[in-house]
Motif scaffolding. Structure first.
Motif, PDB file in Angstrom:
ATOM      1  N   GLY A 214       0.810  -1.207   0.000  1.00 13.70           N
ATOM      2  CA  GLY A 214       0.000   0.000   0.000  1.00 13.70           C
ATOM      3  C   GLY A 214       0.842   1.255   0.000  1.00 13.70           C
ATOM      4  O   GLY A 214       2.079   1.209   0.090  1.00 13.70           O
ATOM      5  N   ASN A 215       0.181   2.389  -0.081  1.00 18.77           N
ATOM      6  CA  ASN A 215       0.833   3.688  -0.058  1.00 18.77           C
ATOM      7  C   ASN A 215       1.740   3.791   1.161  1.00 18.77           C
ATOM      8  O   ASN A 215       1.323   3.508   2.284  1.00 18.77           O
ATOM      9  CB  ASN A 215      -0.229   4.792  -0.029  1.00 18.77           C
ATOM     10  N   GLY A 216       3.006   4.148   0.937  1.00 17.88           N
ATOM     11  CA  GLY A 216       3.971   4.318   2.020  1.00 17.88           C
ATOM     12  C   GLY A 216       4.774   3.074   2.343  1.00 17.88           C
ATOM     13  O   GLY A 216       5.749   3.156   3.089  1.00 17.88           O
ATOM     14  N   ASP A 217       4.374   1.914   1.812  1.00 21.46           N
ATOM     15  CA  ASP A 217       5.135   0.685   2.053  1.00 21.46           C
ATOM     16  C   ASP A 217       6.428   0.681   1.252  1.00 21.46           C
ATOM     17  O   ASP A 217       6.499   1.250   0.154  1.00 21.46           O
ATOM     18  CB  ASP A 217       4.324  -0.555   1.670  1.00 21.46           C
ATOM     19  N   THR A 218       7.454   0.045   1.792  1.00 20.59           N
ATOM     20  CA  THR A 218       8.740  -0.107   1.119  1.00 20.59           C
ATOM     21  C   THR A 218       9.086  -1.593   1.109  1.00 20.59           C
ATOM     22  O   THR A 218       9.710  -2.093   2.044  1.00 20.59           O
ATOM     23  CB  THR A 218       9.840   0.703   1.838  1.00 20.59           C
ATOM     24  N   PRO A 219       8.666  -2.305   0.068  1.00 21.73           N
ATOM     25  CA  PRO A 219       8.934  -3.752   0.015  1.00 21.73           C
ATOM     26  C   PRO A 219      10.429  -4.034  -0.079  1.00 21.73           C
ATOM     27  O   PRO A 219      11.183  -3.274  -0.687  1.00 21.73           O
ATOM     28  CB  PRO A 219       8.235  -4.207  -1.261  1.00 21.73           C
ATOM     29  N   SER A 220      10.841  -5.156   0.528  1.00 21.11           N
ATOM     30  CA  SER A 220      12.242  -5.549   0.428  1.00 21.11           C
ATOM     31  C   SER A 220      12.379  -7.045   0.684  1.00 21.11           C
ATOM     32  O   SER A 220      11.490  -7.670   1.263  1.00 21.11           O
ATOM     33  CB  SER A 220      13.114  -4.767   1.409  1.00 21.11           C
ATOM     34  N   PHE A 221      13.492  -7.578   0.232  1.00 22.12           N
ATOM     35  CA  PHE A 221      13.909  -8.939   0.536  1.00 22.12           C
ATOM     36  C   PHE A 221      15.157  -8.814   1.393  1.00 22.12           C
ATOM     37  O   PHE A 221      16.145  -8.227   0.962  1.00 22.12           O
ATOM     38  CB  PHE A 221      14.236  -9.728  -0.740  1.00 22.12           C
ATOM     39  N   ALA A 222      15.104  -9.345   2.601  1.00 25.29           N
ATOM     40  CA  ALA A 222      16.271  -9.304   3.487  1.00 25.29           C
ATOM     41  C   ALA A 222      17.390 -10.151   2.898  1.00 25.29           C
ATOM     42  O   ALA A 222      17.153 -11.028   2.056  1.00 25.29           O
ATOM     43  CB  ALA A 222      15.891  -9.824   4.872  1.00 25.29           C
ATOM     44  N   ALA A 223      18.611  -9.894   3.308  1.00 25.97           N
ATOM     45  CA  ALA A 223      19.752 -10.698   2.860  1.00 25.97           C
ATOM     46  C   ALA A 223      19.442 -12.160   3.097  1.00 25.97           C
ATOM     47  O   ALA A 223      18.967 -12.549   4.166  1.00 25.97           O
ATOM     48  CB  ALA A 223      21.019 -10.293   3.605  1.00 25.97           C
ATOM     49  N   GLY A 224      19.676 -12.989   2.083  1.00 31.69           N
ATOM     50  CA  GLY A 224      19.456 -14.414   2.168  1.00 31.69           C
ATOM     51  C   GLY A 224      18.039 -14.865   1.865  1.00 31.69           C
ATOM     52  O   GLY A 224      17.771 -16.064   1.825  1.00 31.69           O
TER      53      GLY A 224
END
Length: 134
Positions: free
Chosen positions: A117-127
């Motif tokens: 949603g608005n304001g979210d910052t998706p990411s994949f952690a290391a590994g």
């Protein structure tokens, strides 16, 4: 994550190995997100709009773990831009050879779908982004 190498990459590698055709490996890979998963042939629905952009990850020893037992993973977090509106429910990821368009090299379903949603910052952690060749 369930997924696969794309038909494009499989054919390029087989042609290089068995036919001596030249395949230029990209120096930078681009990770993208999907709201409808692709297949080996491509397709799917990649996220668009609301500040979405694929994330560049240089192909090097700093960004990818040494392959062991036919697998590697990201050594650093892969963080997307902050969403300026809804991206929808992300169900899969793709790895590409270009920041836009280009060729899908590999894809995978996410273990857990993620509503962005608005304001979210998706990411994949290391590994967390595992790539397996078996």
């Amino acid at each position: 994550m369930a997924g696969s190498f794309s038909d494009y990459l499989e054919n390029a590698l087989l042609n290089q190995l068995f036919r001596g055709s030249s395949y230029s490996f990209p120096g930078t890979l681009y990770v993208g997100l999907y709201t409808a998963a692709p297949t080996d042939a491509g397709g799917g629905t990649e996220v668009s709009g609301n500040s979405y952009a694929r994330v560049a990850v240089t192909a090097n020893t700093s960004n990818w773990a040494n392959s062991t037992a036919g697998a590697t993973s990201n050594s650093n977090a892969i963080t997307f831009p902050q969403a300026s509106g809804s991206w929808g429910t992300v169900v899969a990821l793709g790895i590409f050879d270009a920041s836009t368009s280009g060729n899908l090299l590999a894809w995978a379903d996410l273990t857990t779908n993620k509503l962005v949603g608005n304001g979210d910052t998706p990411s994949f952690a290391a590994g967390d982004l595992d790539v397996t060749l078996d």
